[in-house]
Enzyme design. Structure first.
Site, short mmCIF file in Angstrom:
data_model
loop_
_atom_site.label_atom_id
_atom_site.label_comp_id
_atom_site.label_asym_id
_atom_site.label_seq_id
_atom_site.Cartn_x
_atom_site.Cartn_y
_atom_site.Cartn_z
N CYS A 149 38.63 36.06 59.73
CA CYS A 149 39.46 34.95 60.04
C CYS A 149 40.62 35.29 61.00
CB CYS A 149 40.02 34.45 58.75
SG CYS A 149 40.63 32.81 58.88
N ARG A 189 45.70 30.83 57.38
CA ARG A 189 44.36 30.46 57.86
C ARG A 189 43.31 30.57 56.76
NH1 ARG A 189 44.08 31.52 63.88
NH2 ARG A 189 41.87 31.75 63.60
N TRP A 200 37.65 36.22 55.94
CA TRP A 200 37.10 35.10 55.17
C TRP A 200 35.60 35.34 55.19
CZ3 TRP A 200 34.22 30.45 56.36
CH2 TRP A 200 34.34 29.43 55.41
N ASN A 238 36.12 38.83 64.50
CA ASN A 238 35.92 37.46 64.03
C ASN A 238 34.66 36.95 64.69
OD1 ASN A 238 38.21 37.28 62.53
ND2 ASN A 238 39.39 36.14 64.05
N GLY A 239 33.89 36.15 63.97
CA GLY A 239 32.68 35.58 64.56
C GLY A 239 31.45 36.01 63.78
N GLU A 294 40.65 10.75 52.93
CA GLU A 294 41.62 11.84 53.08
C GLU A 294 42.31 12.14 51.74
OE1 GLU A 294 42.11 13.99 55.27
OE2 GLU A 294 44.13 14.74 54.97
N LYS A 354 42.19 15.77 50.06
CA LYS A 354 43.41 16.53 49.72
C LYS A 354 43.35 17.01 48.28
CE LYS A 354 44.39 16.94 52.72
NZ LYS A 354 44.29 17.45 53.97
N GLU A 359 40.78 19.79 47.89
CA GLU A 359 41.16 21.02 48.57
C GLU A 359 42.17 21.84 47.76
OE1 GLU A 359 40.94 20.39 53.38
OE2 GLU A 359 42.56 19.38 52.34
N HIS A 374 28.04 -0.81 44.27
CA HIS A 374 26.67 -0.45 44.65
C HIS A 374 26.30 0.96 44.19
CE1 HIS A 374 26.28 -4.11 46.92
NE2 HIS A 374 27.35 -3.82 47.63
N LYS A 415 41.89 27.77 57.24
CA LYS A 415 42.60 26.78 58.04
C LYS A 415 41.83 26.44 59.32
CE LYS A 415 46.29 24.34 59.12
NZ LYS A 415 46.34 23.06 58.42
C1 G6P Z 1 38.95 23.33 58.07
C2 G6P Z 1 40.23 23.07 57.30
C3 G6P Z 1 40.49 21.57 57.21
C4 G6P Z 1 40.54 20.97 58.61
C5 G6P Z 1 39.23 21.26 59.35
C6 G6P Z 1 39.32 20.87 60.82
O1 G6P Z 1 37.87 22.93 57.32
O2 G6P Z 1 40.16 23.63 56.01
O3 G6P Z 1 41.75 21.35 56.56
O4 G6P Z 1 40.77 19.60 58.53
O5 G6P Z 1 38.95 22.66 59.33
O6 G6P Z 1 40.30 21.65 61.43
P1 G6P Z 1 40.88 21.39 62.87
O7 G6P Z 1 41.78 22.55 63.14
O8 G6P Z 1 39.72 21.33 63.80
O9 G6P Z 1 41.61 20.09 62.82
#
Ligand code: G6P
Length: 619
Positions: A2, A27, A75, A101-102, A492, A496, A499, A515, A614
């Site tokens: 990450c 992140r 990560w 990373n990658g 959302e 939240k 998450e 439904h 993140k």
């Molecule tokens: C990840 C994060 C989310 C975020 C999504 C898109 O999954 O955990 O919280 O909304 O990425 O991120 P971005 O930086 O593209 O808005």
């Protein structure tokens, strides 16, 4: 994936790397490690599963000295969360140390080849394959005149054999005063300080030590030697990079009086929304202007359709944008998950304008969608928060949402900043199309009042959210329902809660409850009814009646002046009566706080929720 940090300079590298890793904690990661050394001190590596504090303790047990180093927060993608899989990784001959990373897609074939040639492996990662591949080429290149050139040639050769994505920082112990960085579809930035150079996947990792940066492009390799750096392109030609000074808070470690970044960022929304809108209203007070879009009025008028693309919370902001733009700009709209758009191959007319939305500007799925749209000859605009991010650089123009650094993994202020940006876009496009002068003025006034309104709502719903979250925190499942613009807010709200508190939550348009989802309603399964849209009041009351008839609990968000029958809600919070366009923003505030307090009540780490990152820079 990450976070990557690399350092070479006048300071001891250890504290600089630890600070960089701490700045990137937001992140999301599950292990961390670093390597430090230089000409006088042999390179040593420490790694730890868990948080950077664990790594800091480990590092204190060993005497790590030196002015050169690399660090990483991991990560897990390839291989479990173990110390052996934690970066940095060292080649089996001990000569190369690397963070990455990658994802390397052809790692299995490369590993086979290396094993046949005598390499041994201690872990399961694709990164360990890469570091050994570099070492193997280094052995083949024994005829190259200098060690430094041999180091660079080996990295370049190994990278040319990879399929997949990478951002790397690598040390060669034969060249202890050097570092090499490279990227392909994974961010890497060079930081240029006073007698020090940095490599990082995120400018926040510079810990405020420099704002002068070079954003590397795909295929580029940067070679750091003492205080000097040289960048070469994919074709091996030397490049003359531009050092840019970023207008971005690069020191993000200050929590102030808050106990978590999520809490801080929720309460920063009055200010962050003000910043998003600052200087963007037209002089006549009826419209907005968004210069960065680089789209002429004619191009905007010709647009037949807008397609909005994002992931996670950014996708939900797009869904709000869909309703807003349709209503105020009267333009056909479509919203797509970035990961779906990429493979869908939908027919798109040349007059479709595409907007990709990404807080970090580094989300792999969103970037791939951007590339796919551009490949098809479509114009792609971006809405992003991170200055200089890949999305910002690779789109045809766009709008910075100016929400400031968002550290909490769960998006709060960036989400409302994205909605505010869509509100500005609705005004801008709307006034070119069918929106009247007076309608424009009313909306501008509502937006100017928004920061104060958000401040008041946050102050008034904080206690309510805390008490209500305490009451319901033991529930195992929640529904969130809303209609029209509040349906994405229901999505959302549910996201939240999932998450940060790990409570199961689902969201539906109010009309869909009957439904199927209603089958699960029972006394221990509460439903949030987002009912602050006065036009939808009677429909929302129908929903509450259906839920109460099944003995479900209702937590309602209503609107002042439109009280609900007392027997229909177990808990209720009334929001002020505002312009309908800003309802999505004010309705999400109690939901953000509810999720936050529910997570605290359940003992969860709100800033670093388990399993989440993140910025997800892998597909
Ligand atoms: C990840 C994060 C989310 C975020 C999504 C898109 O999954 O955990 O919280 O909304 O990425 O991120 P971005 O930086 O593209 O808005």
């Amino acid at each position: 994936m990450c976070g990557i940090i690399g350092y070479i300079g006048k300071e001891e590298a250890l504290p600089v790397l630890l600070k960089g890793l701490t700045c990137m904690e937001y992140r999301g990661y599950d292990s961390a490690g670093l390597s430090v050394g230089d000409e006088q001190h042999a390179f040593q590596t420490v790694r730890a599963v868990g948080r950077v504090v664990q790594l800091t303790k480990r590092a204190a047990e060993v005497s790590l000295r030196g002015h050169v180093g690399i660090g990483h927060t991991r990560w897990a993608t390839h291989g479990g969360i173990t110390e052996n899989n934690t970066h940095p990784h060292t080649s089996c001959d001990g000569k190369f140390i690397l963070v990455h990373n990658g994802v390397i897609e052809n790692y299995a074939a490369l590993k086979e080849h290396l094993k046949k040639n005598g390499c041994t492996f201690y872990g399961d990662t694709d990164t360990e394959v890469l570091v050994n591949l570099i070492a193997w080429h280094y052995r083949q290149f024994s005829d190259i005149s200098t060690l430094s050139k041999r180091f660079k040639a080996s990295v370049r050769k190994a990278l040319s054999e990879l399929q997949g994505t990478y951002g790397i920082a690598v040390i060669c112990t034969d060249c202890p005063n050097e570092l090499i960085g490279a990227r392909k579809s994974s961010p890497l930035v060079l930081g240029v300080g006073k007698e020090e150079l940095f490599l990082a996947s995120d400018i926040g990792a510079f810990g405020g030590r420099t704002k002068d940066v070079v954003f590397l492009s795909d295929g580029e390799i940067v070679h750091l030697q003492g205080n000097e750096f040289h960048i070469t392109g994919a074709d091996e030609r030397a490049l003359s990079p531009t050092v840019e000074t970023v207008d971005w808070d690069t020191d993000v470690s200050d929590l102030g009086s808050y106990t978590s970044y999520m809490q801080k960022e929720i309460f920063e929304q009055p200010k962050s929304l003000e910043n998003t809108m600052l200087g963007r209203f037209s002089a006549d007070g009826s419209s907005a202007h968004l210069g960065g879009l680089q789209l002429s009025a004619d191009e905007l008028r010709r647009a037949e359709r807008l397609l909005l693309i994002g992931c996670g919370s950014a996708y939900h902001a797009c869904k709000v944008g869909e309703y807003l733009l349709e209503r105020y700009a009267r333009i056909p709209m479509e919203v797509e998950y970035a990961s779906e758009f990429r493979y869908r191959n939908a027919p798109l007319s040349k007059n479709t304008l595409i907007f990709v939305v990404s807080q970090s500007g580094e989300t792999r799925d969103t970037l791939d969608a951007l590339h796919e749209a551009r490949r098809k000859g479509l114009r792609v605009s971006a809405i992003t928060n991170a200055v200089g991010s890949t999305v910002a650089r690779e789109s045809d123009g766009g709008v910075y949402q100016r929400s400031g650094s968002e550290i909490g993994v769960a998006s709060t202020k960036a989400f409302t900043g994205q909605i505010a940006t869509f509100l500005l876009l609705s005004l801008y496009l709307g006034r070119m199309r069918e929106m009247s002068f007076s309608e424009g003025c009313r909306l501008v006034q509502a937006l100017k009042d928004l920061p104060t309104c958000v401040k008041e709502v946050l102050a008034s719903c904080d206690d309510w959210a805390r008490t209500t979250a305490k009451k319901y925190a033991k529930c195992q499942s929640f529904y969130f329902i809303g209609r029209q613009m509040l349906f994405p807010i229901a999505l959302e709200g549910a996201l939240k809660l999932k998450e940060v508190s790990y409570i199961h939550a689902e969201a539906y348009p109010g009309g869909e409850l009957k439904h199927g989802p209603i089958a699960l309603i029972e006394p221990s399964f509460p439903t949030f009814v987002l009912a602050s849209d006065p036009d939808m009041l009677s429909k929302n009351i129908n929903n509450m009646t259906e839920i109460k008839a099944r003995k479900g609990q209702v937590i309602a968000l209503g609107i002042e002046g439109c009280p609900f029958p007392k027997d229909l809600c177990d808990d209720v919070f009334y929001l002020p009566k505002v312009h309908e366009a800003i309802l999505p923003i004010i309705t999400v505030l109690p939901l953000q706080l509810f999720a936050y307090y529910a997570a605290l009540e359940r003992g969860c780490d709100v800033d670093k929720p388990r399993n989440l990152a993140k910025a997800v820079t892998v597909e």
